[in-house]
Every structure is written in C-alpha cells, then in structure tokens.
Design an enzyme around this catalytic site. Structure first.
Site, short mmCIF file in Angstrom:
data_model
loop_
_atom_site.label_atom_id
_atom_site.label_comp_id
_atom_site.label_asym_id
_atom_site.label_seq_id
_atom_site.Cartn_x
_atom_site.Cartn_y
_atom_site.Cartn_z
N MET A 188 -6.03 6.39 0.61
CA MET A 188 -5.49 7.31 -0.40
C MET A 188 -6.31 8.61 -0.41
SD MET A 188 -2.80 5.91 -1.99
CE MET A 188 -2.33 5.81 -0.28
N HIS A 189 -6.28 9.28 0.76
CA HIS A 189 -7.09 10.50 0.92
C HIS A 189 -6.83 11.53 -0.19
CE1 HIS A 189 -7.73 9.19 5.12
NE2 HIS A 189 -6.42 9.05 5.24
N ASP A 190 -5.58 11.96 -0.28
CA ASP A 190 -5.27 13.09 -1.16
C ASP A 190 -5.32 12.73 -2.64
OD1 ASP A 190 -4.98 14.33 1.24
OD2 ASP A 190 -2.82 14.67 1.08
#
Ligand SMILES: [Ca+2]
Length: 377
Positions: A287-289
């Site tokens: 869940m980078h962003d």
C-alpha cells in the site's frame, strides 16, 4: 556522527537548533531557505479543525486509488486539487481514473487536471502488469461524467501554490514529471511550498530494477530536479511501503460494506490480490500511496530520519536509484583519470535534503485505512 531525527514531529530547523552538533548546525540553519522559518508548520499534526491543505499528484494506479479515497475520506486533509501524470498507466488512463475515483467518492467539487504524458527525457515505461490494463486492476467502472479543468496540471499547481504561499503541501505519489516541470518553469515557487511528500525511492533496493523504485525509475531526471529544489521533502519509499501488505481479511472488510467507496476499493483490491496469487510478486499488494497519505493524517505511523538523498540519473543499470547519505562525507564516484578539472574533495559537512521514512507500524496503518474506506471510522 549521525544526525538522526528521533521523531517526525520536529522541523529540520528545530532539530538543528536542539542537536549537539554546534557549529555545523549553525551553518546548516544559515543555509536553510527562509521559508522554513516563515512556515514551520510543515511537520505539525493535521486535525479536522485545521485540515492540512494538499494537492495530490498521482498516476492511478490501484494503490493510488486507495490513497485518493483515503484522502477524500479524511477530515484532517483538505484536497485542493488532484493532478494526473503518466506512470503506472499512460495519462490517457490516469486522468479518467482520477475523475472516476473522485466521482465515486462524491467529491465532484475538487479540480482535477491532466499533466505530463511522457517523462522529461525518457520513453514512458508503465506497470500494467501490476495495475491491470486500465490502471484499476482491470475492473470496469463507468466512464466518468466529471470533466477535467481547462488548466493543465502544471498551471493548476502553480496557480494554487502562488495564491496560497506556504499553505499547500504537495503529495506526489507518481513519477515526479509534473512537479519537476512546475519547479523548473517557476523556480521561485519552491519557497512557497511548505513540503513535498513523495512516495518513491528506496534506501534498500528497488522494485523495478535492483536499484530503482518505480516512480523514480520512470523519470529520474524529474526526481533529481525535485530533490535538488530546496523544498522540505519527506520520502516515503520501499523501505516502509513494502511492509504494509494488504491481506485477504482487509479485502473482505471492504467488500462487506455497502459504502460506495468501499465497494469500489474492494473490487480493485480483489482483482489485485488475485493478480498477486497468480505468480506476480507478492509486493504488488504493498500500500505504497495510501501509506504516504496516511502519514499526513497520523504522523506517528512512520519513523523518519534525516538523509541527504542523491538521485542517480546516469547509470546504465541504476538510473532512478536514490543514494541516501546518513552523514558526511557525501562522496560521488571516483573521478576519471583524464577528468579536467579534477573532482573537488568531498563535502565534509552534512546537508540533509529529505526526511526519509525508515520505520512503520503496519497494523496502525491498516487500522486507519480500512475504517476510513468502509465508512466505519
Ligand atoms: Ca502511484
């Protein structure tokens, strides 16, 4: 000697003022842009009473979709604009995706603009293998009825920042082409941006090449412009984002809610989870962003440390690599024998240009993300 921040709650100026590095600190404070003193709120906690104003520059993108939903669902943030850039998929898809996502969230009041279709000097490389052919996991959503504004992303960002100097944080969760173009076209604007929070880079290896994280790999020259601009930066890279992996239980919670945002998020993430189960690297569900957006809502999510970050742009195998120095000297590669003039001696003083996320509390993150998307927070 290392110069590490103990928490993300101090401004660089405060850190330097309270650290024991004496003359070095004094030199650094002197070198900091005046803006840091004018607007020391860059790292303060946002709250529903005083929401933090942000522009989201994005390439949706499955995790971008979660990030946009999270931002639009969080009273601690006021989204002033969403700007689309090519990255995970071309801008011809990222712009309609941004419009769709805002429409699903019922936020048709937010101006959305289209930005760069290609990186500054390179051919566009996309990541459809992760994000599906349409950037939203291949899930079919109706065409958006919402239209983009007439201004380009660069025009919109420039106008908003200039009209609200020191007030609007840029949250950049795609390749940095749009942001670099803003800074290059209008260098004086750097002093009016309190902070750029970047999803990108890594101190511990890449995800596209062994060296480079995707956003920096796509447009390393743009990233270099942004890292060198003198704007306070926070880098949320793979060191932390690959530790927040969406699980089956999270997708089930999204699917179980009747909320429109939750249903859309559930469909996108179900498709992505299926993709992860069929041979694609498991980190596609990182869940980078949304972690990057969440760090603005809850500053305790991340542990931050001061680094001097250089962006590699020359390397045949390493372009887009972020080389982070935790202390001086910051050496470049050894000079060629015929270099003329010879390379100067390395700088023995430490000049951090970014706060880099080096630790994360994954459960705390999911306890924030999932209820916001399901509408149960
Ligand atoms: Ca992205």
């Amino acid at each position: 000697m290392t110069l590490r921040l103990k928490s993300g709650t101090h401004t660089r100026r405060e850190f330097l003022a309270t650290s024991a590095v004496g003359a070095l600190a004094a030199n650094l404070v002197g070198a900091l842009p005046a803006r840091a003193a004018e607007n020391p709120k860059g790292s303060t906690t946002a709250s529903p009473a005083t929401p933090r104003r942000i522009i989201i520059d994005t390439d949706p993108g499955v995790d971008d979709a979660m990030a946009i939903f999270l931002a639009l669902r969080s009273p601690e943030l006021k989204v002033e604009a969403i700007t689309a850039v090519s990255g995970n998929v071309p801008r011809e898809l990222t712009l309609p995706n941004a419009l769709r996502l805002a429409e699903i969230a019922g936020r048709t009041d937010i101006p959305i603009a289209g930005g760069a279709s290609v990186p500054l000097v390179r051919r566009l490389i996309t990541a459809k293998y992760v994000h599906g052919v349409n950037g939203l996991g291949g899930v079919d959503f109706p065409a958006p009825t919402l239209k983009p504004v007439a201004e380009s992303a660069v025009e919109l960002i420039t106008r908003l920042i200039r009209a609200n100097p020191g007030q609007i944080t840029i949250v950049a969760v795609g390749p940095l082409t749009n942001i670099a173009t803003v800074l290059r076209a209008d260098p004086a604007i750097a002093r009016m941006i309190p902070e750029i929070v970047i999803m990108g880079g890594s101190l511990s290896g890449g995800n596209v090449t062994p060296a480079a994280e995707f956003n920096l790999y796509v447009d390393p020259e743009a990233a270099r412009i942004v890292f060198d601009a003198g704007v306070p930066l926070t880098m949320v890279g793979l060191d932390v984002t690959e530790k927040v992996l969406l699980r089956e239980e999270h997708v089930r919670l999204l699917e179980a809610s009747n909320d429109k945002v939750s249903q859309a998020a559930g469909k996108i993430m179900r498709a992505t989870l299926n993709r992860a189960h069929h041979g694609i690297d498991a980190t596609v569900i990182a869940m980078h962003d949304p972690l990057t957006v969440a760090s603005l809502i809850d500053p305790k999510l991340l542990k931050l440390a001061d680094y001097y970050v250089e962006v590699e742009t020359e390397g045949e195998f390493t372009a887009g690599m972020t080389v982070g120095y935790a202390h001086a000297p910051a050496r470049a590669s050894a000079p060629y024998a015929n270099a003329n003039p010879p390379q100067p001696d390395p700088d023995l003083s430490f000049h951090p240009n970014a706060r880099v996320a080096v630790g994360v509390d994954p459960e705390r993150f999911f306890n924030l993300l999932i209820p916001r998307l399901t509408g149960n927070s």
